[in-house]
Write an enzyme that holds these catalytic residues in place. Sequence first.
Site, PDB file in Angstrom:
ATOM      1  N   CYS A 135      85.321  40.546 -59.670  1.00  0.00           N
ATOM      2  CA  CYS A 135      85.834  39.663 -58.626  1.00  0.00           C
ATOM      3  C   CYS A 135      85.928  38.248 -59.170  1.00  0.00           C
ATOM      4  O   CYS A 135      84.937  37.685 -59.616  1.00  0.00           O
ATOM      5  CB  CYS A 135      84.909  39.712 -57.411  1.00  0.00           C
ATOM      6  SG  CYS A 135      85.283  38.419 -56.217  1.00  0.00           S
ATOM      7  N   CYS A 179      83.403  35.706 -57.494  1.00  0.00           N
ATOM      8  CA  CYS A 179      81.954  35.869 -57.545  1.00  0.00           C
ATOM      9  C   CYS A 179      81.338  34.860 -58.523  1.00  0.00           C
ATOM     10  O   CYS A 179      82.008  34.405 -59.451  1.00  0.00           O
ATOM     11  CB  CYS A 179      81.604  37.293 -57.969  1.00  0.00           C
ATOM     12  SG  CYS A 179      81.333  38.395 -56.561  1.00  0.00           S
ATOM     13  N   HIS A 188      79.415  38.422 -52.118  1.00  0.00           N
ATOM     14  CA  HIS A 188      80.676  39.166 -52.172  1.00  0.00           C
ATOM     15  C   HIS A 188      80.800  40.172 -51.036  1.00  0.00           C
ATOM     16  O   HIS A 188      81.893  40.437 -50.529  1.00  0.00           O
ATOM     17  CB  HIS A 188      80.778  39.892 -53.516  1.00  0.00           C
ATOM     18  CG  HIS A 188      82.025  40.695 -53.689  1.00  0.00           C
ATOM     19  ND1 HIS A 188      83.153  40.181 -54.289  1.00  0.00           N
ATOM     20  CD2 HIS A 188      82.336  41.957 -53.313  1.00  0.00           C
ATOM     21  CE1 HIS A 188      84.097  41.098 -54.277  1.00  0.00           C
ATOM     22  NE2 HIS A 188      83.639  42.193 -53.701  1.00  0.00           N
ATOM     23  N   ASN A 208      92.811  33.465 -43.523  1.00  0.00           N
ATOM     24  CA  ASN A 208      93.403  34.756 -43.177  1.00  0.00           C
ATOM     25  C   ASN A 208      92.344  35.811 -43.419  1.00  0.00           C
ATOM     26  O   ASN A 208      91.660  35.780 -44.427  1.00  0.00           O
ATOM     27  CB  ASN A 208      94.615  35.067 -44.061  1.00  0.00           C
ATOM     28  CG  ASN A 208      95.728  34.058 -43.875  1.00  0.00           C
ATOM     29  OD1 ASN A 208      95.925  33.540 -42.782  1.00  0.00           O
ATOM     30  ND2 ASN A 208      96.454  33.764 -44.940  1.00  0.00           N
ATOM     31  N   HIS A 251      86.479  39.022 -51.310  1.00  0.00           N
ATOM     32  CA  HIS A 251      85.425  38.005 -51.329  1.00  0.00           C
ATOM     33  C   HIS A 251      85.787  36.916 -50.301  1.00  0.00           C
ATOM     34  O   HIS A 251      86.900  36.396 -50.327  1.00  0.00           O
ATOM     35  CB  HIS A 251      85.306  37.409 -52.734  1.00  0.00           C
ATOM     36  CG  HIS A 251      84.056  36.612 -52.924  1.00  0.00           C
ATOM     37  ND1 HIS A 251      83.086  36.944 -53.835  1.00  0.00           N
ATOM     38  CD2 HIS A 251      83.602  35.502 -52.280  1.00  0.00           C
ATOM     39  CE1 HIS A 251      82.089  36.074 -53.751  1.00  0.00           C
ATOM     40  NE2 HIS A 251      82.390  35.191 -52.807  1.00  0.00           N
ATOM     41  N   HIS A 294      86.929  34.003 -48.354  1.00  0.00           N
ATOM     42  CA  HIS A 294      87.555  32.742 -48.766  1.00  0.00           C
ATOM     43  C   HIS A 294      88.584  32.282 -47.746  1.00  0.00           C
ATOM     44  O   HIS A 294      89.065  33.069 -46.933  1.00  0.00           O
ATOM     45  CB  HIS A 294      88.240  32.895 -50.137  1.00  0.00           C
ATOM     46  CG  HIS A 294      89.435  33.805 -50.119  1.00  0.00           C
ATOM     47  ND1 HIS A 294      89.342  35.173 -50.114  1.00  0.00           N
ATOM     48  CD2 HIS A 294      90.769  33.520 -50.093  1.00  0.00           C
ATOM     49  CE1 HIS A 294      90.557  35.709 -50.095  1.00  0.00           C
ATOM     50  NE2 HIS A 294      91.443  34.722 -50.082  1.00  0.00           N
ATOM     51  N   GLN A 305      91.697  28.801 -47.241  1.00  0.00           N
ATOM     52  CA  GLN A 305      92.609  27.982 -48.047  1.00  0.00           C
ATOM     53  C   GLN A 305      92.853  26.613 -47.434  1.00  0.00           C
ATOM     54  O   GLN A 305      92.655  26.416 -46.241  1.00  0.00           O
ATOM     55  CB  GLN A 305      93.957  28.697 -48.206  1.00  0.00           C
ATOM     56  CG  GLN A 305      93.867  30.039 -48.911  1.00  0.00           C
ATOM     57  CD  GLN A 305      95.252  30.632 -49.125  1.00  0.00           C
ATOM     58  OE1 GLN A 305      96.099  30.048 -49.790  1.00  0.00           O
ATOM     59  NE2 GLN A 305      95.471  31.801 -48.563  1.00  0.00           N
TER      60      GLN A 305
HETATM   61 ZN    ZN Z   1      83.198  38.418 -55.233  1.00  0.00          ZN
END
Ligand code: ZN
Length: 324
Positions: free
Chosen positions: A36, A39, A92, A133, A144, A146, A148
């Site tokens: 990932c 990570c 994660h 999103n 993972h 996240h 924006q």
């Molecule tokens: Zn990750």
Amino acid sequence: MEHKKVQELRWDPVLGEWVMVSNIRDLRPWQPQSFCPFCPGAPETGVGWDVLILKNRFPMLSEEPILPEKHEFYSTAPSYGKCYVVIETPKHDIDDISDLSTAEIYRVLESIKKKQEEEMVDPKVVYFLFFRNKGKEIGVSLTHPHSQIYVTPFIPSKILRELINSNKYYSKKRRCLFCDIINVERNGKERTVAITDHWIAFLPFYAHWPFEVHIYPLTHVQVLPQLNSEVIEDMARIVRKVLCGIKKVFEKPMPYMMTLHQAPLRGTYKFYHMHIEIYGIYRVVGKLKYAAGMETGGGNFTYDSTPEEAAHILRNIIDTKCEE
Ligand code: ZN
Ligand code: ZN
Ligand code: FE
């Protein structure tokens, strides 16, 4: 056809709005591989962080955009700006940020506030759009957690519409449109799904999406940097509650989009009131509401229930399954 590199803003003279156009692809893939990329310990992340804000590898906007070619008829502008990825946690394996603690979400929000303060000094940008999103159903490939940030040289169309309408309202009534909406929802309560010391969350009377929730600070403020740590901590609390509710309405976690609506980075917008908008997009479990012909082609949403019914369902879930 020869591959000509294009990265520019194109003006839609019919609708009166910008489209971001780019065919620039980073050759180094940022796709899920055997590891990932978000990570801790990945090439771009390093170790020893709680929240990390990185430049996006596939930016629609750039600090050194390719200059648009002059066009006789159409208008273009340089795609100047910045695109960031906010890696919200080193963990994660959590499903969503509502699985984080209020303290962890607080750190995410403080990082975003700090980034916004840094971007405010750049005279070439006018807007700071934070969004999230969630769900592979809406095209999120990296699991993972996240979100924006787009720092843009134009005011996004939806924000511009809100600014125009709230300015009109203010000119006529000398009151904030959003404060008036908050008062109605605070007193009526049938669409309210959560309330804290400093924030209120409700389905708008005019919700577009099945589980659309707007979260407002109770005091009249325009941008995130105006909020102190106590109010941001409480913001983390209500965001966690609402996202937890959205996740638990159905047996399967619901895909959603979340956006922070604020005043532009410069200028005075006393008539505006910042807020968060969340669009939970399941109508029933596993059934997505699509922005189809009427919505995308015509521009008006259809709502296959009532916001009051959806608020009732969501409020019960939040009250029973999302306590701290
Ligand atoms: Zn990750
Ligand atoms: Zn207000
Ligand atoms: Fe809004």
